[in-house]
Each structure stands twice: as structure tokens, then as C-alpha cells.
Design an enzyme around this catalytic site. Sequence first.
Site, PDB file in Angstrom:
ATOM      1  N   GLU A 155      16.673  -7.104   5.294  1.00 51.24           N
ATOM      2  CA  GLU A 155      16.449  -8.478   5.750  1.00 51.24           C
ATOM      3  C   GLU A 155      16.418  -9.488   4.625  1.00 51.24           C
ATOM      4  O   GLU A 155      16.389 -10.712   4.881  1.00 51.24           O
ATOM      5  CB  GLU A 155      15.130  -8.549   6.537  1.00 51.24           C
ATOM      6  CG  GLU A 155      13.863  -8.624   5.706  1.00 51.24           C
ATOM      7  CD  GLU A 155      13.445  -7.316   5.046  1.00 51.24           C
ATOM      8  OE1 GLU A 155      12.445  -7.324   4.295  1.00 51.24           O
ATOM      9  OE2 GLU A 155      14.121  -6.282   5.283  1.00 51.24           O
TER      10      GLU A 155
ATOM     11  N   HIS B  31      15.364  -3.440   1.410  1.00 53.21           N
ATOM     12  CA  HIS B  31      15.048  -4.451   2.426  1.00 53.21           C
ATOM     13  C   HIS B  31      16.335  -5.066   2.982  1.00 53.21           C
ATOM     14  O   HIS B  31      16.914  -5.973   2.372  1.00 53.21           O
ATOM     15  CB  HIS B  31      14.156  -5.534   1.824  1.00 53.21           C
ATOM     16  CG  HIS B  31      12.733  -5.103   1.680  1.00 53.21           C
ATOM     17  ND1 HIS B  31      11.694  -5.701   2.368  1.00 53.21           N
ATOM     18  CD2 HIS B  31      12.167  -4.112   0.944  1.00 53.21           C
ATOM     19  CE1 HIS B  31      10.556  -5.103   2.053  1.00 53.21           C
ATOM     20  NE2 HIS B  31      10.822  -4.133   1.183  1.00 53.21           N
TER      21      HIS B  31
ATOM     22  N   CYS C  61      11.376   0.558   4.102  1.00 57.02           N
ATOM     23  CA  CYS C  61      10.512   0.627   2.932  1.00 57.02           C
ATOM     24  C   CYS C  61       9.304   1.533   3.188  1.00 57.02           C
ATOM     25  O   CYS C  61       9.420   2.747   3.145  1.00 57.02           O
ATOM     26  CB  CYS C  61      10.096  -0.778   2.493  1.00 57.02           C
ATOM     27  SG  CYS C  61       9.483  -0.864   0.797  1.00 57.02           S
ATOM     28  N   LEU C  62       8.154   0.964   3.494  1.00 55.19           N
ATOM     29  CA  LEU C  62       6.986   1.778   3.821  1.00 55.19           C
ATOM     30  C   LEU C  62       7.291   2.689   5.009  1.00 55.19           C
ATOM     31  O   LEU C  62       6.793   3.812   5.094  1.00 55.19           O
ATOM     32  CB  LEU C  62       5.794   0.876   4.134  1.00 55.19           C
ATOM     33  CG  LEU C  62       4.451   1.555   4.377  1.00 55.19           C
ATOM     34  CD1 LEU C  62       3.904   2.180   3.106  1.00 55.19           C
ATOM     35  CD2 LEU C  62       3.431   0.547   4.937  1.00 55.19           C
TER      36      LEU C  62
ATOM     37  N   GLY D 164       0.795  -1.214   0.000  1.00 57.13           N
ATOM     38  CA  GLY D 164       0.000   0.000   0.000  1.00 57.13           C
ATOM     39  C   GLY D 164       0.833   1.273   0.000  1.00 57.13           C
ATOM     40  O   GLY D 164       1.998   1.286  -0.404  1.00 57.13           O
TER      41      GLY D 164
END
Length: 773
Positions: free
Chosen positions: A186, A184, A93-94, A64
Site C-alpha cells: 500500500e 508494504h 508485514c506483521l 511490535g
Amino acid sequence: MSPEPSRILLVDSYDSFTYNLAALCRKAIPNCYVHIIKNDDIELNDLLSYLPYFSGVIVGPGPGSPNIPEDIGLVKDLWKIDDAHLLPIFGVCLGLQSLALEYGAILRRLSVVKHGHVSAVEHSGTDIFKGVGPVGAVRYHSLHVELSGAKNIEELASTHDEENGRVVMALRHRTRPFWAVQYHPESVLTHGGGIEVMLNFWRLARTWSSSRGRVTRPWDQKADGIFGIPWPYIRPSPSTPRINTPLAASTIKLSIPGLSAPDICEVLGVDDDSSPFVMLESAAQPGRFTIIGCLTSTSMRITYTIGDSFVHLADGESCDQIDLGSQDVWSWLTSFMNKRKVTGGSPEIPFWGGLIGYLSYELGSESLKVPASRVSSQSRHPDVNLAFVERSIILDSTSGQIYVQSITEEDNEWLMAMAAELQSAARNYSTYSSFNTTPYSTKARPNTSTVILPDRDLYRSRINLAKEHLFAGESYELCLTANTRITLNDPLAPKASSTYSPSWQRYKHLRELNPAPHAAYLRLHPTTLLASSPERFLSFTRPPGTTYQLRPIKGTIRTGPSITRAVAEQALRGSQKEVAENLMIVDLIRHDLHGAVGENVEVKQFCTVEEYKTVWQLVSVIEGRSADGADRAASYYANGALGWEVLRRSLPPGSMTGAPKKRSVEILQSLEDEERNVYSGVFGYWCAGGGGDWSVTIRSCFKYDDRYECDAHSWTKFNTSDFYPGVHEPEYWVIGAGGAITALSDPDAEWDEMLAKLQSVLRVFGAAVPRGH
């Protein structure tokens, strides 16, 4: 008295990589407690009083947009908390996008989205990048921020795309302890900017807290009710011992050259279409073991349909509704198997006895709390359809050995009789093969089969809608599918009988046309499933020291004279699209495994090209091992209970949904006109000795047969031709097929790929994709 370990609050925005981030956090902050909450679990005003218990907050990624309140939840409020409650926060990220927007940045779409792509990141070498060398970062985003006009935000890293230009990859707040990365850290393919950056965040967080005299409060047990038990959670052993005495497996080992799995099935009466039958066959390399259930009239059958408050338990001629009470079907089946532990079987074979059958795609969706969209139907396939197998025959294709076994008490007479029958079948093969000396053709006669394909224009339009969801940041990849329906108005024989089964003949044709390492013939009324799957989903070994292995496949090309290994390597490993699709599923599976077993998850093989009989495939292998305490506890509850939990947490298969999984399933539900049902669920076994093996239900077909109905009290058998001699009953079959839609997908190419997958099974019916499609 040693100090209490640090506590980290991880805010999850319904992502499918959250536990990977938790594992990275535990590597950077050894022995820390990671409490995971959803972004809508608690309001900020309620959270503020608990923040003093935490050393820092991690804001995870998610689908989203940070502009949409339902997507971001309380995250947007964290960046504006008052000084009295201030603490270090790290966003991913978000999380970065939300931080930047709160301080005046502009959110834009990338011209070309980056989902599963690795980019070189240029960084400052300071702050969270202090001492960090070259960074190759995995990106999963379609949105990015522009910092012109942003207040108190400093860029720390960026990358340059040929298509998108310069893109911000990391930033910090100038006066508050907030840091964030767009990529990311991870991901399994991120290098240089993963654990290194997290260690630097923790160093900076401690320095900031120390300089301001911030000391975390001792944990208040009342907070457990809000934040739950920290990850990783080791399940305690039950307080009372199990009272059931384990069943003992008895085995006879035979060497009978030339006796195939279909031969044995026909000895066992597979041609009686009215009776249930189960076989899991390794019909091609690298499969090894074939498992054939020797079901009897008293073999237990378990079925369950989503929405019901009971399971059907059939035993012989009776069929009872068993109330689930406070349990769900997963825990009920755990209790069922807990009472049927088996020991003493041959250690070299994977199955001694236990459950064999299938689980539907919608059962996995229900575990994600995505409600099924089904409408009432009398021809509904059960979502759980399993048989408890007490007698079985195992074929080892490597050694050539055959194992006849039973977990029924004092069953030596049957063991000896079955061993003798198999030996006799081998000596007098012509006698047993007389069932099939003049086999019926599996090809329907002209004008007797009707094939209803998905609507081409509608399917292509759904692909474009799926891509719009990807561009909007709702998902990284969507596995769009559709059903093809086949009606056979002219059965292959006058009628199914005790000497002829059309579905069995079709299965034999399928294994010839498309031999697969994970094939199955499951006749569990009302469902019959013929499968030739290339993809193992989850296997787990017997405890102690259980290993949980998943083998996702993303990327396939057909074998052929001109397709050498070098050509296959270039077409698969050399394709950014194929590797990106595989990477997304690998990261998703790591998350699923971490959530069930804890920290001990490892990618043993990434994007290796494997050769099968008819295809080259891009395969990754992810393995997990439970912590010692968790393994002992699961073993105490029931052999394989934790494996069952891993399966529950991992469904539906990520290769059949996309990522993030929950949002992808919701989107797919809006794009697909009907349930997937049996297709893209899993089939396999849970051994009462503790192991299990489940494969993805693809390259398969299934039908509903309402001649054998289980009501609340008994089995009812009904056959139209018994009342109307000479009247043939049509057969109705379903084949599911589809493909992974990415931002680079071409609708025409995706349609063609779906038809190619469909064709491999359609040929079983003597049918082909109609011209013009």
C-alpha cells in the site's frame, strides 16, 4: 436484483497505514465494503459466527512482534481456524510474520533494519505474482522470518540485502487459502507489487471459494453493532435544517504601499500587553497572506484543558464555564462554528472571520486515546486556546492589497474608520513609527538570562533507548524532543505597559532573524506564543469541492553561497535516510486523510527540494478530496466541519511523532520527562466561511503569564509591580526542539542537530547555547 458487493474484514493492529491498505483493497475489489476492526476488538470464538458474511480477511501491519500476545491479538488464531469457517486471508508485514510463526518458522531481528527503504524483490512469477513484472517494494520492518523447519509454508518472493543477506518477502500456505507479503503493497513508493498482487489475491480467493462452493451470506444488520459502518463512510446530512442565518462579511479593499504587518499591529495597539492579540504572518516565501485579528473587549475567547468537562468561554469581562455534556471539545467547537457560518467575503482571500489560536500536542495525543501523563500544575497552558475574530485585516504580499473586513452586523462605521486610520498611518508613518524610534534592545543584559538546557547525557541515553524500540519493531521512527527553559530576570523595559510589550519586541526580532512562511504572534492569556514555523500542517479550501492539503517537511539544509540547487538535491533527495523519513510521514498522512475523506487521496508531490529564504527543504504534498455526498453533508453541518475532522484525525503531526503514530506517542511519553504542551502542536485558523490553515508549532517559544487569569466568572488582572513599585517580574520562556530518531541515528549528531534548531530561537533572547554543550 444485483448481487450484494463483497465484504472484506480488515484486521488493524494499531498501525498508521491501515486506511492506505483499505484504499488499495477497494481498487482491487471495486465497490467492496471494507470493515475495519482492531485486533483486540473481538475474541475468535465470537468472530467465527460472522466470518460467513465476509469474502476474505486482510491482516494488516502493526508495531511490535507476533510473539507478543498484546501486539498480535486475535491474528494468531486466524491461521488455525477450523475448516468449517475457513476463508481466504492475506497478511501484510506483521501478518506474514504471524502466519509463518504459527507454522513453525523462526523469528529473527535484521542486522540492519529497513524502515522506509525500497528493495528489488525477486519472485516466482506465479500465484500472487502471476503476470507481475519487476517489483520495487517499500519495507518497514526490523524483524524477519526464516522458513527452515516451517511446515506447509512455501516461499514466493525474497530480496537480498548486503547487510542482512536473503530475506523472505512473500509466502503462501500450501493447503489453506493464506497468502502474505513482508513488504508494504500500500505504500506510495511500492511499484509492481502493489495493486497487481492484491488483484491476484482476489482472483485466487474467488477461485478457492468457488471450488469449495463457499457463498457469503447476505449481511445481517445486527452485525453493524460489532463491525461498524464499512469504510469509506459518508456522513449523512442532518434531518432538520440549520436555523441560524449566515453572517455576511463586509470588506473594504485598499492599496497602501509601504505599510507592513508590524506597522498595522502597532496601529492596532499590540503594545498593550494586557490585551489579547492574534496575528498569523507570512513573513517569507512561499507564504502569501497575513491575517491580523482586530480583537475588542467583547471578542470571544475559548480555552479548554484536557480532563475538564467544560470549556471556558470569555466574553468581555465575563468568563463562564460551559458544560460539554455528551460532547467532546472537538464536537463542541463544531457546534460553535455551525452557528456562525459566514458568506459573502472576498473569494480571493482565505480568511473572512472565525477562530484563530493554537491546539496543543497533548490534545492530539488524547484523540489517539493516549492519556496525558501530566501532573497538576497551576501554570498549565490550555490545550485549546482560540479567539473568535469578527474584525480582521488581511495583507496579500503578492498583490500588495490590504483587506479590512468585518462579520459584525452594521459595522460600516468601523470599516470606514479603520480604513482611514491605515491610510493616515501610511501618510504619516513617522507619527506611528514613533512608538519604535528608539526601540528597546531584545538582547538581555549580561548575567540577566538563565538558560537551562536538557541534560546532554540523559538526552543521548534516550536516543539509544529510542533506537532499541526501533530494533524491536515497535516503531519505524521516533521524533524525540526536549524543552529548554529561559528565565529573564531583567525585563527589557521597566515593566510591560500600554505602550510597551516585551513579547512583541521579541517577536519582531524573531521575524528578522528567522523569517518564516508560517509565523505567528499569539497573545492569548495565559499563553503567549512566538512562532516562525517553516512547516504548514493542514490547509483546506472552502466548500464545495474542498481540497485538503498537507505538506510534511523532512530534510533541511541551510542556504549558502556554495549550496546550489544541485548540491541541495544531492544532499536531500540523494540521501536514503532523508527520503526514508519523508516517505514514512507521507504514508502516515495518506492514512490519516483516507480515514477522514475516503478514497480520493493523492500524493501530488514527493520529496521535492524547495528553496526558502534561509534553507533548502525536502517537501511532499498530499491532497484529499471528499466524496460528493460527504462534502455536501459537511457543508450542511458547518462550513469546514470535515476539515476540522481531518485535523482531529491527523493530530498530533506525524512529523513530530513517528510511525505507527499511536505506539510512537506512547513510547515518546516514556522517553520525555515532561509535556510538550504548545510545542509540536499546531496553530492557525478555522474560517467561518469554510477554509482553514494550520501550521506545526516548531521554531517557536512560549511563556505562561498568570497576571491575567480567567476564573469561572471573570477575568482577574494582577501585576506584581503594581503592588511593589520597581520590582521587575521575571519572564519564563520555553523552547522545544528535537529530531527524528532512526536506526541509523548517531546520538552525538542528533544532540548537535537539536542544539542547532534551538539556537535559531535562542538568539531572540540574546542568548546562545552555553559552551561545553
